[in-house]
Scaffold this active site. Structure first.
Site, short mmCIF file in Angstrom:
data_model
loop_
_atom_site.label_atom_id
_atom_site.label_comp_id
_atom_site.label_asym_id
_atom_site.label_seq_id
_atom_site.Cartn_x
_atom_site.Cartn_y
_atom_site.Cartn_z
N VAL A 93 0.69 -1.24 -0.07
CA VAL A 93 0.23 -0.03 -0.06
C VAL A 93 0.82 1.26 -0.09
CG1 VAL A 93 -1.71 1.32 1.35
CG2 VAL A 93 -1.98 -1.12 1.02
N THR A 106 -5.46 -1.07 7.45
CA THR A 106 -6.81 -1.52 7.88
C THR A 106 -6.85 -1.47 9.30
OG1 THR A 106 -7.22 -2.47 5.77
CG2 THR A 106 -8.50 -3.24 7.35
N PHE A 110 -8.17 0.32 -0.90
CA PHE A 110 -9.11 -0.83 -1.62
C PHE A 110 -8.21 -1.34 -2.71
CE2 PHE A 110 -12.29 1.63 0.48
CZ PHE A 110 -13.04 1.08 1.25
N LEU A 111 -7.18 -1.15 -2.80
CA LEU A 111 -6.48 -1.62 -3.95
C LEU A 111 -6.30 -3.06 -3.91
CD1 LEU A 111 -3.46 -2.50 -3.07
CD2 LEU A 111 -2.81 0.07 -3.44
N GLU A 121 -3.68 -6.58 -4.76
CA GLU A 121 -2.24 -6.73 -5.40
C GLU A 121 -2.44 -7.24 -6.59
OE1 GLU A 121 0.00 -9.20 -2.61
OE2 GLU A 121 -0.67 -8.00 -0.95
N CYS A 149 -4.81 -10.18 3.33
CA CYS A 149 -5.81 -9.46 3.75
C CYS A 149 -7.27 -9.94 4.08
CB CYS A 149 -6.30 -8.38 3.11
SG CYS A 149 -4.65 -6.95 3.12
N LYS A 156 -2.58 -15.52 -5.64
CA LYS A 156 -3.47 -15.42 -6.86
C LYS A 156 -2.49 -15.27 -8.03
CE LYS A 156 -4.28 -10.64 -6.38
NZ LYS A 156 -5.35 -9.40 -6.25
P1 NAD Z 1 3.32 -4.63 3.95
O1 NAD Z 1 3.80 -5.71 5.09
O2 NAD Z 1 3.55 -4.93 2.47
O3 NAD Z 1 4.26 -3.43 4.12
C1 NAD Z 1 4.20 -2.56 5.48
C2 NAD Z 1 5.45 -1.90 5.47
O4 NAD Z 1 5.38 -1.16 6.93
C3 NAD Z 1 7.01 -2.69 5.59
O5 NAD Z 1 7.67 -2.11 4.53
C4 NAD Z 1 7.49 -2.47 7.13
O6 NAD Z 1 8.97 -2.50 7.25
C5 NAD Z 1 6.76 -1.19 7.14
N1 NAD Z 1 6.73 -0.47 8.85
C6 NAD Z 1 6.24 -1.28 9.67
N2 NAD Z 1 6.47 -0.73 10.84
C7 NAD Z 1 6.71 0.50 10.55
C8 NAD Z 1 6.88 1.65 11.26
N3 NAD Z 1 6.76 1.79 12.70
N4 NAD Z 1 7.49 2.70 10.68
C9 NAD Z 1 7.73 2.77 9.40
N5 NAD Z 1 7.55 1.66 8.61
C10 NAD Z 1 6.89 0.50 9.22
O7 NAD Z 1 1.88 -4.40 4.31
P2 NAD Z 1 0.87 -3.79 3.44
O8 NAD Z 1 0.35 -5.30 2.52
O9 NAD Z 1 1.20 -2.67 2.28
O10 NAD Z 1 -0.55 -3.37 4.00
C11 NAD Z 1 -0.45 -2.30 4.84
C12 NAD Z 1 -1.71 -2.04 5.49
O11 NAD Z 1 -2.67 -1.82 4.37
C13 NAD Z 1 -2.41 -3.09 6.28
O12 NAD Z 1 -3.02 -2.56 7.18
C14 NAD Z 1 -3.28 -3.71 5.14
O13 NAD Z 1 -4.36 -4.55 5.86
C15 NAD Z 1 -3.86 -2.78 4.43
N6 NAD Z 1 -4.26 -3.00 3.13
C16 NAD Z 1 -3.18 -3.83 2.30
C17 NAD Z 1 -3.44 -3.96 0.95
C18 NAD Z 1 -2.75 -5.07 0.17
O14 NAD Z 1 -3.36 -5.31 -1.12
N7 NAD Z 1 -1.71 -5.62 0.54
C19 NAD Z 1 -4.99 -3.57 0.16
C20 NAD Z 1 -5.66 -2.71 1.23
C21 NAD Z 1 -5.32 -2.40 2.43
C1 UGA Z 2 -8.17 -7.94 -1.50
C2 UGA Z 2 -9.53 -7.03 -1.93
O1 UGA Z 2 -9.78 -7.46 -3.21
C3 UGA Z 2 -8.92 -5.51 -1.86
O2 UGA Z 2 -10.14 -4.49 -2.46
C4 UGA Z 2 -8.72 -5.16 -0.64
O3 UGA Z 2 -7.87 -3.72 -0.87
C5 UGA Z 2 -7.15 -5.90 -0.18
O4 UGA Z 2 -7.71 -7.36 -0.02
C6 UGA Z 2 -6.70 -5.66 1.23
O5 UGA Z 2 -7.55 -5.09 1.92
O6 UGA Z 2 -5.66 -5.95 1.33
P1 UGA Z 2 -6.03 -9.06 -2.54
O7 UGA Z 2 -5.91 -9.37 -1.25
O8 UGA Z 2 -4.99 -8.48 -3.30
O9 UGA Z 2 -7.23 -7.73 -2.44
O10 UGA Z 2 -6.76 -10.15 -3.31
P2 UGA Z 2 -8.23 -10.62 -4.06
O11 UGA Z 2 -7.88 -10.16 -5.72
O12 UGA Z 2 -9.42 -9.90 -3.15
O13 UGA Z 2 -8.10 -12.05 -3.95
C7 UGA Z 2 -7.99 -12.49 -2.49
C8 UGA Z 2 -8.32 -13.85 -2.77
O14 UGA Z 2 -9.56 -14.46 -3.22
C9 UGA Z 2 -7.29 -14.78 -3.76
O15 UGA Z 2 -6.58 -16.00 -2.87
C10 UGA Z 2 -8.02 -15.31 -4.87
O16 UGA Z 2 -7.47 -15.97 -5.79
C11 UGA Z 2 -9.44 -15.59 -4.28
N1 UGA Z 2 -10.54 -15.49 -5.14
C12 UGA Z 2 -10.89 -14.25 -5.79
C13 UGA Z 2 -11.17 -16.45 -5.48
O17 UGA Z 2 -11.05 -17.53 -5.19
N2 UGA Z 2 -12.46 -16.36 -6.35
C14 UGA Z 2 -12.56 -15.17 -6.83
O18 UGA Z 2 -13.46 -15.08 -7.67
C15 UGA Z 2 -11.94 -14.09 -6.44
#
Ligand code: NAD
Ligand code: UGA
Length: 432
Positions: free
Chosen positions: A11, A120, A146-147, A149, A256, A317
């Site tokens: 994110v 989150t 809401f992005l 991966e 997530c 995925k």
């Molecule tokens: P991530 O683990 O990929 O990245 C987190 C980063 O934060 C790491 O680089 C870590 O070193 C750094 N970090 C940790 N503690 C720190 C601190 N005190 N100061 C500075 N940096 C610090 O996590 P992510 O997947 O980007 O997720 C981050 C948040 O966003 C989570 O709450 C997750 O639920 C939410 N989120 C993730 C996604 C996703 O697709 N991955 C999508 C929507 C929301």
């Molecule tokens: C999900 C949400 O889609 C994002 O909107 C949200 O921001 C994010 O979590 C988050 O909060 O981190 P992501 O984790 O990247 O995104 O993955 P998704 O594309 O949602 O897939 C999640 C899992 O469901 C995967 O294992 C995927 O293979 C599975 N999936 C998805 C299915 O089995 N069937 C489907 O029809 C869709």
């Protein structure tokens, strides 16, 4: 605008390069020195389309920089908090990184700055952080992300909604508007911090419920001779249901959906609300690995303890090298626990966290033909389109009569059957 981002993960890094692309001077702070070094030298740390180009451009035009020093945030107008919030053993969200980041911000940020929480976080967190920073004259708003991966940059550039939770907003031009103005144009939804925090969890949990329902229906389809792809084709044609997230698979995973459903249930328990739909979705999800391993065991004709199994796909995925909470690893683990000799191939094997594979006792090989040679069963776990392009005639020759368990309904069943392989789709005719 002078913008800060804390956390350079999926994110944070996506937000930082995209904010820089929009012309904001962006400083991204992370505690991970190696990550900061790598990013500062222009090498992307995650696998996302378009990210390397945006990173390079941001660094070259001096609109983007990475540092481990919070002091670099002293002059920022807005700082986005994007640190991880993993699961605690009781399912609640671990807020230590968020609290540590906000603790640092309290010492460096100037009065009048705005902190936007993109991590989150459970209901009540934003208000608690706002109370903590108010004496310093710093505003805090909730701005959940809401992005997805593998589509991160595209999702940031074209958001289907921009959610801002704030109630210390006295009208136009307040902190909520300031934060919203940093995003690309999109539909801005303003609400209280509590509603915004809950809306994020509610959205992810709804996606999980939808997939689990599909997987349960797939199991029923296989028993009654129906085809899940036809059933969901019909369901998805109804605008009220929507066609997305109706693909049967090995279960939902990733960093997530599993942790966010657990955290939502934890919040429910705290407030005496059971949320049985979410609990059921998790129960169904946990049963998928057993269902898949049972299908392999039933069909191969040798005891699983003597079986050679090839797993195709390890990431949670397609389009990512992320294996955090990947259902593929869970299925591999179940087969290994039953005594199967398992080798796994993934197109992104080289970029996958080797530590995670070792911890799961999974042997990865970087050649799909080597992985499938002599296999009794080939289990397709990730929906990589490359698997359709494999030379299946060659595989059928090297693994004659093998059972192909296609958990994603990805492959051409008729073609594989013609090659003498036994094909089992997920919830399709003759499948499991
Ligand atoms: P991530 O683990 O990929 O990245 C987190 C980063 O934060 C790491 O680089 C870590 O070193 C750094 N970090 C940790 N503690 C720190 C601190 N005190 N100061 C500075 N940096 C610090 O996590 P992510 O997947 O980007 O997720 C981050 C948040 O966003 C989570 O709450 C997750 O639920 C939410 N989120 C993730 C996604 C996703 O697709 N991955 C999508 C929507 C929301
Ligand atoms: C999900 C949400 O889609 C994002 O909107 C949200 O921001 C994010 O979590 C988050 O909060 O981190 P992501 O984790 O990247 O995104 O993955 P998704 O594309 O949602 O897939 C999640 C899992 O469901 C995967 O294992 C995927 O293979 C599975 N999936 C998805 C299915 O089995 N069937 C489907 O029809 C869709």
């Amino acid at each position: 605008m002078r913008v800060g981002v804390i956390g350079a993960g999926y994110v944070g890094l996506t937000s930082a390069v995209c904010l820089a692309e929009r012309g904001h001077h962006t400083v991204c702070v992370d505690v991970d020195e190696a990550r900061v070094r790598q990013l500062s030298s222009g090498v992307a740390t995650i696998d996302e389309p378009d990210l390397p180009e945006l990173l390079e451009r941001g660094l070259r035009t001096d609109t983007l920089r990475f540092t481990t020093s919070y002091r670099a945030l002293a002059d920022r107008d807005v700082v986005f908090v994007c640190v991880s919030t993993p699961s605690m053993p009781d399912g609640s969200a671990d807020l230590r990184a968020v609290d540590a980041a906000v603790g640092e911000l309290a010492t460096v940020l100037r009065a009048g700055a705005v902190v936007a929480v993109k991590s989150t976080v459970p209901v009540g967190t934003t208000r608690r952080l706002a109370d903590r920073l108010r004496p310093n004259g710093i505003h805090v708003v909730s701005s959940p992300e809401f992005l997805r991966e593998s589509h991160a940059i595209g999702d940031f550039r074209h958001p289907d909604r921009i959610l801002i939770g704030s109630d210390d907003d006295t009208g136009e031009g307040g902190p909520a508007d300031l934060v919203a103005s940093l995003y690309p144009p999109g539909r801005v939804l303003k609400m209280s911090p509590e509603s915004a925090e809950l809306a994020k969890y509610a959205s992810n949990a709804f996606l999980a419920v939808k997939i689990s329902y599909t997987n349960s229906l797939a199991e029923l389809c296989a028993r009654v001779g129906a085809d899940i792809t036809d059933v969901t084709r019909c369901m998805g044609a109804d605008m009220r249901i929507g066609a997305h997230f109706l693909q049967a698979g090995p279960g939902w995973g990733g960093s997530c959906l599993p942790k966010d459903t657990a955290a939502l249930l934890h919040t429910g328990r705290e407030y005496g609300v059971a949320l049985p739909e979410v609990q059921s979705a998790r129960t169904t999800n946990a049963a998928q690995a057993v269902r898949i391993a049972d299908a392999v065991g039933r069909t191969i004709g040798t005891p699983t303890t003597e079986a050679r199994v090839a797993a195709l796909g390890l990431t949670f995925k397609a389009g990512t090298s992320d294996v955090r909470d990947s259902p593929s690893l869970t299925v591999c683990g179940e087969l290994i626990a039953r005594g199967a000799q398992l080798t796994a191939y993934d197109p992104r094997l080289a970029a996958i966290d080797g530590e995670m594979l070792r911890a799961a006792a999974i042997v990865g090989v970087d050649d799909p033909y080597l992985a499938t040679k002599g296999a009794d069963a080939i289990v397709v776990l990730t929906e990589w389109p490359q698997f359709c392009e494999l030379d299946w005639a060659r595989i059928a020759e090297q693994a004659p009569g093998a059972v192909v368990v296609d958990t994603r309904n990805l492959l051409d069943a008729a073609m594989l059957r013609e090659l003498g392989l036994t094909y089992l789709g997920n919830g399709t005719g003759g499948g499991f």
